[in-house]
Design a protein around this motif. Structure first.
Motif, PDB file in Angstrom:
ATOM      1  N   GLY A  58      33.201  16.951 -11.867  1.00 18.64           N
ATOM      2  CA  GLY A  58      33.102  18.034 -12.938  1.00 18.64           C
ATOM      3  C   GLY A  58      32.662  17.165 -14.354  1.00 18.64           C
ATOM      4  O   GLY A  58      32.913  15.852 -14.408  1.00 18.64           O
ATOM      5  N   SER A  59      32.119  18.105 -15.157  1.00 13.28           N
ATOM      6  CA  SER A  59      31.937  17.482 -16.501  1.00 13.28           C
ATOM      7  C   SER A  59      33.024  17.105 -17.244  1.00 13.28           C
ATOM      8  O   SER A  59      34.102  17.899 -17.250  1.00 13.28           O
TER       9      SER A  59
ATOM     10  N   VAL B 293      40.962  10.706 -25.705  1.00 14.38           N
ATOM     11  CA  VAL B 293      41.508  11.631 -24.310  1.00 14.38           C
ATOM     12  C   VAL B 293      40.133  11.892 -23.451  1.00 14.38           C
ATOM     13  O   VAL B 293      39.079  11.953 -24.137  1.00 14.38           O
ATOM     14  N   THR B 294      40.391  12.059 -22.396  1.00 17.26           N
ATOM     15  CA  THR B 294      39.210  12.611 -21.500  1.00 17.26           C
ATOM     16  C   THR B 294      39.849  13.989 -20.613  1.00 17.26           C
ATOM     17  O   THR B 294      41.037  13.775 -20.230  1.00 17.26           O
ATOM     18  N   ALA B 295      39.161  15.052 -20.973  1.00 18.65           N
ATOM     19  CA  ALA B 295      39.559  16.319 -20.423  1.00 18.65           C
ATOM     20  C   ALA B 295      38.415  16.899 -19.666  1.00 18.65           C
ATOM     21  O   ALA B 295      37.184  16.917 -20.124  1.00 18.65           O
ATOM     22  N   PRO B 296      38.825  17.894 -18.827  1.00 12.71           N
ATOM     23  CA  PRO B 296      37.547  18.653 -18.112  1.00 12.71           C
ATOM     24  C   PRO B 296      37.043  19.648 -19.137  1.00 12.71           C
ATOM     25  O   PRO B 296      37.687  19.983 -19.808  1.00 12.71           O
ATOM     26  N   SER B 297      35.607  19.333 -19.148  1.00 12.84           N
ATOM     27  CA  SER B 297      34.840  20.192 -20.193  1.00 12.84           C
ATOM     28  C   SER B 297      35.142  21.647 -19.929  1.00 12.84           C
ATOM     29  O   SER B 297      35.314  22.421 -21.190  1.00 12.84           O
ATOM     30  N   ALA B 298      35.823  22.363 -18.947  1.00 10.46           N
ATOM     31  CA  ALA B 298      35.844  23.656 -18.731  1.00 10.46           C
ATOM     32  C   ALA B 298      37.380  23.914 -19.619  1.00 10.46           C
ATOM     33  O   ALA B 298      37.473  25.082 -19.848  1.00 10.46           O
TER      34      ALA B 298
END
Length: 47
Positions: free
Chosen positions: A6-7, A16-21
């Motif tokens: 996923g994006s 930080v890296t998080a799901p775009s949703a």
């Protein structure tokens, strides 16, 4: 069967890296970091 990633949102301020949703967006549609509240709006980096 293929696996699709996923994006993701990668914050330039706190790394930080998080799901775009799961990332909130401001009134103009720019992503806002869920950890440090850094916005991706133009000029937000102070330059």
């Amino acid at each position: 069967m293929s696996i699709q990633k996923g994006s993701t949102f990668d914050c330039p301020a706190c790394d930080v890296t998080a799901p775009s949703a799961s990332v909130p967006y401001d009134a103009l549609g720019y992503a806002v970091c869920p950890v440090c509240s850094h916005t991706t709006a133009p000029g937000a980096d102070g330059k």
